[in-house]
Design a protein around this motif. Structure first.
Motif, PDB file in Angstrom:
ATOM      1  N   LEU A  13       0.841  -1.202   0.000  1.00 32.23           N
ATOM      2  CA  LEU A  13       0.000   0.000   0.000  1.00 32.23           C
ATOM      3  C   LEU A  13       0.875   1.252   0.000  1.00 32.23           C
ATOM      4  CD1 LEU A  13      -2.908  -0.961   2.452  1.00 32.23           C
ATOM      5  CD2 LEU A  13      -2.840  -1.151  -0.043  1.00 32.23           C
ATOM      6  N   LEU A  19      -0.435   7.528   0.906  1.00 33.96           N
ATOM      7  CA  LEU A  19      -1.291   7.234   2.051  1.00 33.96           C
ATOM      8  C   LEU A  19      -1.394   8.398   3.031  1.00 33.96           C
ATOM      9  CD1 LEU A  19      -0.124   3.643   3.087  1.00 33.96           C
ATOM     10  CD2 LEU A  19      -1.972   4.289   1.530  1.00 33.96           C
ATOM     11  N   MET A  55      -9.009   2.251   3.747  1.00 30.14           N
ATOM     12  CA  MET A  55      -8.272   0.981   3.716  1.00 30.14           C
ATOM     13  C   MET A  55      -7.995   0.643   5.170  1.00 30.14           C
ATOM     14  SD  MET A  55      -5.677   1.520   0.509  1.00 30.14           S
ATOM     15  CE  MET A  55      -5.108   3.175   0.870  1.00 30.14           C
ATOM     16  N   LEU A  73     -10.486  -3.021   1.750  1.00 29.18           N
ATOM     17  CA  LEU A  73     -10.063  -1.821   1.030  1.00 29.18           C
ATOM     18  C   LEU A  73     -11.220  -1.339   0.157  1.00 29.18           C
ATOM     19  CD1 LEU A  73      -6.468  -2.788  -0.286  1.00 29.18           C
ATOM     20  CD2 LEU A  73      -7.178  -2.257   2.030  1.00 29.18           C
ATOM     21  N   ILE A 175      -4.244  -3.929  -6.549  1.00 25.75           N
ATOM     22  CA  ILE A 175      -3.657  -2.583  -6.655  1.00 25.75           C
ATOM     23  C   ILE A 175      -3.543  -2.180  -8.137  1.00 25.75           C
ATOM     24  CG2 ILE A 175      -1.556  -1.220  -6.261  1.00 25.75           C
ATOM     25  CD1 ILE A 175      -1.241  -2.792  -3.588  1.00 25.75           C
TER      26      ILE A 175
END
Ligand code: BLA
Length: 242
Positions: A13, A19, A55, A73, A175
């Motif tokens: 991630l 993030l 997430m 997620l 992803i």
């Protein structure tokens, strides 16, 4: 037991998304119970990113008696992509190990299935030993599960040898799916996804087989809050548990 899975997820991630931490309501981010045979710690993490609305993942560590990695997620509602669902469990000194992993579809029509479910097939076929067609007691396998979900009862060796590679493959592929998705900002389309993700939360909160586990470790009040204020916060709680 599932810490290597959590580490992989965190790294994937942070390598692929920008993030930002997302606040977890007071008192729900971590808890410790001394009620069981072993002390149980539950800890959760939650992030968002330009492509992803929420997430979250949770680790329960009660030593030999319970190990859990659970996560969902959710893409932002300009993407109609499935949610990634992770539920890895081990109970009773690894006597009962259950793994569930899926790109959970929000819709069931043919066009959606062709766009998001069929492309999973090749990946799924590499791990078909982890697709055991176990019947579901709590959930309806036709709702919010794809036909290419991994769902298996296994032994400890299989976790490392088979589930870890499958997990990496599913996470990487998910992803990529998000990275390649075309956003649709049409308000009606966005509204439809908002509602579908809300329905997913409602369905999941009402059926979550973990409520009893949370309740036995941390009490009914905490269990309800955890479910409705964090795990599935878009669900509306219709009644409190006793
Ligand atoms: C089953 N998941 C379970 C069970 C528990 C949990 C206790 C029952 C195991 C048994 O058969 O004894 C645990 N669920 C949790 C925990 C959390 C949670 C600890 O939400 C939260 C921290 N469940 C999910 C997600 C998926 C999922 C995202 O939360 C999708 C991959 C699937 N869990 C799932 C399925 C089963 C299960 C399919 C089997 C349920 C059944 O038989 O109907």
């Amino acid at each position: 037991m599932y810490k290597p899975f959590q580490k992989y997820l965190e790294q994937a991630l942070s390598d692929n998304f920008e993030l930002t931490s997302k606040a977890i309501p007071e008192g729900l981010d971590r808890n410790v119970s001394e009620r069981g045979r072993n002390p149980a710690t539950i800890q959760s993490w939650c992030y968002e990113a330009p492509e992803m609305r929420k997430m979250r993942y949770t680790y329960i560590d009660a030593g030999e008696s319970t190990q859990v990695l659970n996560g969902v997620l959710y893409p932002r509602p300009c993407y109609d992509a499935p949610v990634l669902g992770i539920d890895f469990l081990s109970f009773g000194g690894k006597k009962k190990i259950l793994v569930v992993l899926d790109f959970q579809p929000l819709f069931r029509d043919e066009a959606y299935t062709a766009k998001y479910v069929e492309p999973m097939r090749e990946m799924y076929e590499r791990y078909d030993d982890l697709a055991q067609n176990l019947g579901m007691k709590f959930y309806d396998s036709n709702q919010y599960f794809s036909k290419y979900l991994l769902f298996a009862k296994i032994d400890e060796g299989t976790v490392v040898n088979r589930v870890l590679p499958a997990f990496k493959d599913y996470v990487d592929s998910y992803i990529q799916l998000i990275k390649q998705a075309e956003p649709n900002h049409d308000p009606a389309a966005v509204e439809r996804i908002v509602k579908a993700q809300k329905d997913y939360d409602q369905y999941s909160a009402e059926r979550d087989p973990a409520h009893g586990l949370f309740k036995s470790y941390f009490g009914a009040e905490w269990a309800d809050r955890f479910l409705y204020e964090f795990l599935f916060e878009d669900a509306v709680q219709l009644a409190t548990s006793h």
